[in-house]
Write an enzyme that holds these catalytic residues in place. Structure first.
Site, PDB file in Angstrom:
ATOM      1  N   ASP A  59       0.836  -1.202   0.000  1.00 10.51           N
ATOM      2  CA  ASP A  59       0.000   0.000   0.000  1.00 10.51           C
ATOM      3  C   ASP A  59       0.871   1.252   0.000  1.00 10.51           C
ATOM      4  O   ASP A  59       2.005   1.227   0.498  1.00 10.51           O
ATOM      5  CB  ASP A  59      -0.916   0.008   1.230  1.00 10.51           C
ATOM      6  CG  ASP A  59      -1.975  -1.082   1.169  1.00 10.51           C
ATOM      7  OD1 ASP A  59      -2.296  -1.530   0.057  1.00 10.51           O
ATOM      8  OD2 ASP A  59      -2.458  -1.495   2.239  1.00 10.51           O
ATOM      9  N   TYR A  87       6.781  -8.773   8.311  1.00 13.86           N
ATOM     10  CA  TYR A  87       6.312  -7.404   8.552  1.00 13.86           C
ATOM     11  C   TYR A  87       6.500  -7.022  10.013  1.00 13.86           C
ATOM     12  O   TYR A  87       6.456  -7.884  10.899  1.00 13.86           O
ATOM     13  CB  TYR A  87       4.817  -7.278   8.237  1.00 13.86           C
ATOM     14  CG  TYR A  87       4.433  -7.500   6.802  1.00 13.86           C
ATOM     15  CD1 TYR A  87       4.457  -6.449   5.886  1.00 13.86           C
ATOM     16  CD2 TYR A  87       4.018  -8.753   6.357  1.00 13.86           C
ATOM     17  CE1 TYR A  87       4.077  -6.648   4.562  1.00 13.86           C
ATOM     18  CE2 TYR A  87       3.645  -8.964   5.037  1.00 13.86           C
ATOM     19  CZ  TYR A  87       3.675  -7.902   4.147  1.00 13.86           C
ATOM     20  OH  TYR A  87       3.311  -8.104   2.837  1.00 13.86           O
ATOM     21  N   ASP A 103      -6.721   0.971   8.396  1.00 10.20           N
ATOM     22  CA  ASP A 103      -5.429   1.571   8.729  1.00 10.20           C
ATOM     23  C   ASP A 103      -5.635   3.026   9.135  1.00 10.20           C
ATOM     24  O   ASP A 103      -6.782   3.497   9.244  1.00 10.20           O
ATOM     25  CB  ASP A 103      -4.432   1.438   7.571  1.00 10.20           C
ATOM     26  CG  ASP A 103      -4.873   2.168   6.301  1.00 10.20           C
ATOM     27  OD1 ASP A 103      -5.772   3.036   6.379  1.00 10.20           O
ATOM     28  OD2 ASP A 103      -4.318   1.877   5.232  1.00 10.20           O
ATOM     29  N   ARG A 156      -3.440  -5.510   7.885  1.00 10.10           N
ATOM     30  CA  ARG A 156      -4.471  -4.588   8.398  1.00 10.10           C
ATOM     31  C   ARG A 156      -5.583  -5.369   9.084  1.00 10.10           C
ATOM     32  O   ARG A 156      -6.004  -5.049  10.191  1.00 10.10           O
ATOM     33  CB  ARG A 156      -5.077  -3.787   7.230  1.00 10.10           C
ATOM     34  CG  ARG A 156      -4.240  -2.671   6.706  1.00 10.10           C
ATOM     35  CD  ARG A 156      -4.968  -1.947   5.600  1.00 10.10           C
ATOM     36  NE  ARG A 156      -4.932  -2.669   4.335  1.00 10.10           N
ATOM     37  CZ  ARG A 156      -5.810  -2.515   3.341  1.00 10.10           C
ATOM     38  NH1 ARG A 156      -6.816  -1.684   3.485  1.00 10.10           N
ATOM     39  NH2 ARG A 156      -5.680  -3.190   2.223  1.00 10.10           N
TER      40      ARG A 156
END
Length: 298
Positions: free
Chosen positions: A38, A66, A80, A179
């Site tokens: 993103d 991540y 988010d 997310r």
């Protein structure tokens, strides 16, 4: 120019933006990315250049690592920090590290996720975020993803006003929405939540330490072609089993010849190597037991 450009994607760029910029900097059209990030996410985004574009699907399929921060207290429509608030549940307690660790542990293994409305998943030929921008909510297909590792990382959990934040590291399979994972972790703790930050630190065997920023790439290409920035194809395929062949077999491999299956190979797909160079990707023959055939030849 053939190889993998290990880019550290900056915030504010789409993955497609990064491909376009890299094409201009390296002066080549043959560039492809290996897994969308993103715009507000930074991190490892390997770009395949030249012949390396042939390995894009194999690199895209790999596990990713991540580091995410989840904020409890309110949820957003995008899941988010960029979205509008859709639910609030003030946090009036300090949640213990033991409780957070216990909840995180319940997400390890295979889990079911429903992709967020603001995502590129297609339903009836249209991307979910296109429906979302029109104010429409559609039924979303659930998917199974695998969480190989999940655990708390620094900084320490922090209570501030009506919110509570903590960070975790996760190793997960392709298709995992971090997310959504943050939202689900919040629900398990009893609060509305969203992902307030995300960084991708690894893709397959390529890590943050391997990566270059656009500024660093520019400094190199101003002086040369930039070819020295590229990693070999083998770095993008290090997660696969390999079969080392001798010099006499090289031409046969390049012509896509079918071979008897090497006795040490049990995986469905694997690389064929000679002196550290990837010659091809082969697979078990779908119709002829005991034989192998090429999937990609380089």
């Amino acid at each position: 120019m053939d190889g993998i450009l290990p880019l550290w994607k900056p915030k504010g760029f789409t993955s497609h933006d990064c491909v376009s910029k890299a094409r201009g900097m390296l002066k080549t059209k043959k560039v492809g990315h290996t897994g969308t990030l993103d715009p507000e996410v930074e991190g490892v985004l390997p770009l395949c250049v030249g012949k390396a574009t042939k390995i894009v699907p194999f690199l895209t399929e790999t596990d990713k690592v991540y580091e995410a921060t989840v904020t409890l207290g309110y949820a957003t429509d995008t899941e988010d920090a960029t979205g509008a608030t859709v639910e609030t549940t003030p946090v009036n307690e300090f949640i213990s590290i033991e409780k957070i660790k216990s909840v995180l542990g319940t997400f390890k293994g295979w889990i079911t996720q429903t992709p967020p409305m603001y995502s590129a998943v297609k339903v009836n030929g249209k991307k979910l975020y296109e429906y979302a921008r029109e104010g429409m909510e559609v039924e979303r297909p659930s998917r199974e993803v695998r969480i190989k590792h999940i655990g708390l990382i620094s900084p320490e959990p922090k209570q501030e006003g009506d919110t509570f934040t903590f960070s975790f590291r996760v190793i997960c399979s392709k298709g995992t929405y971090v997310r959504t994972l943050c939202v689900d972790i919040g629900k398990a703790l009893g609060y509305a939540a969203h992902m307030s930050s995300l960084v991708r630190t690894e893709t397959a065997d390529i890590t943050k330490e391997d990566c270059y920023s656009f500024d660093e790439i520019q400094q190199v290409v101003d002086k040369s072609s930039g070819e020295q920035l590229l990693l070999p194809l083998s770095r993008g395929l290090a997660h696969m089993a390999s079969w080392e062949v001798d010099d006499e077999q090289i031409e046969k491999i390049k012509h896509g010849q079918v071979f008897e299956k090497p006795t040490h190979i049990h995986q469905e797909q694997f690389t064929v190597m000679n002196a550290g160079e990837v010659l091809a990707i082969y697979q078990q023959h779908p119709r002829k037991t005991g034989l192998i055939k090429p999937v990609r030849v380089f």
